[in-house]
Write a protein that holds these residues in place. Structure first.
Motif, short mmCIF file in Angstrom:
data_model
loop_
_atom_site.label_atom_id
_atom_site.label_comp_id
_atom_site.label_asym_id
_atom_site.label_seq_id
_atom_site.Cartn_x
_atom_site.Cartn_y
_atom_site.Cartn_z
N GLU A 120 4.10 -2.94 -12.20
CA GLU A 120 5.31 -2.90 -11.37
C GLU A 120 5.19 -3.79 -10.15
O GLU A 120 6.15 -4.45 -9.74
N LEU A 121 3.98 -3.82 -9.56
CA LEU A 121 3.78 -4.64 -8.36
C LEU A 121 3.37 -6.07 -8.69
O LEU A 121 3.25 -6.91 -7.79
N GLY A 122 3.14 -6.33 -9.97
CA GLY A 122 2.75 -7.68 -10.37
C GLY A 122 1.36 -8.05 -9.90
O GLY A 122 1.12 -9.19 -9.47
N THR A 123 0.45 -7.11 -9.97
CA THR A 123 -0.91 -7.36 -9.49
C THR A 123 -1.91 -6.71 -10.44
O THR A 123 -1.53 -6.26 -11.54
N SER A 124 -3.17 -6.64 -10.07
CA SER A 124 -4.21 -6.08 -10.94
C SER A 124 -4.50 -4.62 -10.58
O SER A 124 -4.15 -4.15 -9.51
N ARG A 125 -5.19 -3.96 -11.50
CA ARG A 125 -5.55 -2.56 -11.28
C ARG A 125 -6.50 -2.43 -10.09
O ARG A 125 -6.39 -1.48 -9.30
N ALA A 140 0.83 -1.20 0.00
CA ALA A 140 0.00 0.00 0.00
C ALA A 140 0.87 1.26 0.00
O ALA A 140 0.59 2.23 -0.72
N LEU A 141 1.94 1.23 0.79
CA LEU A 141 2.84 2.38 0.85
C LEU A 141 3.53 2.59 -0.50
O LEU A 141 3.63 3.71 -0.98
N ARG A 142 3.97 1.50 -1.10
CA ARG A 142 4.64 1.60 -2.39
C ARG A 142 3.68 2.12 -3.45
O ARG A 142 4.03 3.00 -4.26
N ALA A 143 2.46 1.60 -3.47
CA ALA A 143 1.45 2.04 -4.44
C ALA A 143 1.15 3.53 -4.25
O ALA A 143 1.03 4.28 -5.22
N ALA A 144 1.05 3.97 -2.98
CA ALA A 144 0.75 5.36 -2.70
C ALA A 144 1.87 6.28 -3.16
O ALA A 144 1.64 7.36 -3.71
N GLN A 145 3.12 5.83 -2.94
CA GLN A 145 4.26 6.64 -3.37
C GLN A 145 4.28 6.80 -4.89
O GLN A 145 4.52 7.90 -5.42
#
Length: 335
Positions: free
Chosen positions: A48-53, A28-33
């Motif tokens: 980048e995170l290897g996940t879905s939108r 969550a922190l990485r996504a927010a940054q």
């Protein structure tokens, strides 16, 4: 930095404290940054995170909910605030410009502006005040939007009579007054007289009656007057023009005399003058000279149909605080 729906801007900050130690918190922190600080799109972050939108969207929500992201409004960048400041400087009046969508019709504007006015009144009305309230379409909407703000020893007094040849007007005006009284736990004082007497001499005689003088005395104690401006040109037609209060001949006479609006059924021209308007001698609203003596004169206006009335009221010094929609405020600034 991104635009708000009202045209202002806001800043968002992301904290990176060591308390965010779980895998979800780290993501969550990485996504927010990436989203807030680097302005990356959700699709790019997802790769980048290897996940879905949709997972990125949930991570951002988690970041806001847990305090990783803080949002602060910058009032100086808000279009409505800037507009209000410009108008206040020009007219010497407190302006509260309500952000509005350009696609709104006048009925929608009325709801938006009235809700904002009701919110402001929660801070303005206080204990031991005497508050004068006019009736009308706008005041009805403001009263319906009020929330509970208990006070002590506060009085709400009706500014003008409401009866006319086709209706007593008592229920209509009483509903508005009652809502104000309930919202501020205040005592209410009704004014059981017509909006207009048939003859000025009748009004003069009634003004000598003890029961009427009692209400007039309460009005003289007002710290705050709350009203809108009547206008024949408004899309949401003012109650005084549609409720049976004026004959066709009277309406035509007002038009020929250059009347642009009224406060509590007292009419005025483009300069805010009322002395030469014959109908005012039969009106039960406070004279404009007495209104000007009230310390705070809180006016609520929605829709460009009332623009001429607003200009006249400002020119005549009838207002100290004005709540107005953004579109009408822009037109007012444009001259």
């Amino acid at each position: 930095m991104k635009k708000t729906p009202s045209g202002g801007t806001y800043k968002r900050g992301v904290t990176g404290t060591s308390v965010h130690t779980t895998p979800k918190a780290k993501d969550a922190l990485r996504a927010a940054q990436l989203y807030y600080l680097q302005d990356m799109k959700m699709e790019v972050i997802a790769r980048e995170l290897g996940t879905s939108r949709s997972t990125v969207s949930r991570l951002l929500t988690h970041a806001k909910r847990t305090g990783m992201v803080s949002i602060s409004i910058t009032p100086s960048a808000n279009m409505s605030a800037l507009l209000g400041n410009q108008l206040a400087e020009h007219y010497g009046v407190n302006f509260y410009v309500v952000p509005t969508d350009g696609s709104m019709d006048d009925s929608e504007l009325l709801v938006r502006v009235s809700a904002h006015a009701a919110y402001l009144l929660g801070d303005i009305v206080s204990s031991s005040m005497t508050v004068g309230v006019a009736w009308g379409s706008t005041m009805q909407a403001v009263s319906a939007a009020l929330s509970s703000h208990p006070t002590h020893d506060t009085k709400i007094v009706q500014l003008n009579g409401a009866a006319n040849p086709v209706s007593s007007g008592v229920g209509y005006a009483s509903d508005i007054l009652t809502r104000f009284g309930q919202a501020f736990t205040a005592r209410t004082e009704q004014f059981p007289v017509p909006a207009f007497f048939d003859r000025a001499s009748t009004r003069d005689a009634m003004w000598q009656e003890t029961s009427i003088q009692r209400v007039l005395k309460v009005q003289q104690e007002m710290n705050l007057a709350i009203f809108s401006l009547g206008s024949a040109g408004s899309t949401v037609i003012s109650q005084v023009y549609r409720g049976g209060y004026l004959t066709k001949d009277e309406t035509q006479e007002l038009r020929e005399m250059g009347v642009v609006g009224d406060v509590a059924t007292v009419f005025f021209d483009k300069d805010g003058n009322s002395s030469s308007i014959a109908l005012n001698s039969r009106s039960t609203g406070p004279t404009l000279d007495s209104l000007r003596k009230v310390p705070t004169r809180f006016c609520v206006v929605a829709g460009r149909g009332k623009l001429a009335a607003v200009r006249g009221a400002l020119q005549g010094g009838l207002i100290t605080d004005l709540v107005i929609d953004e579109g009408t405020a822009l037109a007012l600034l444009d001259g």
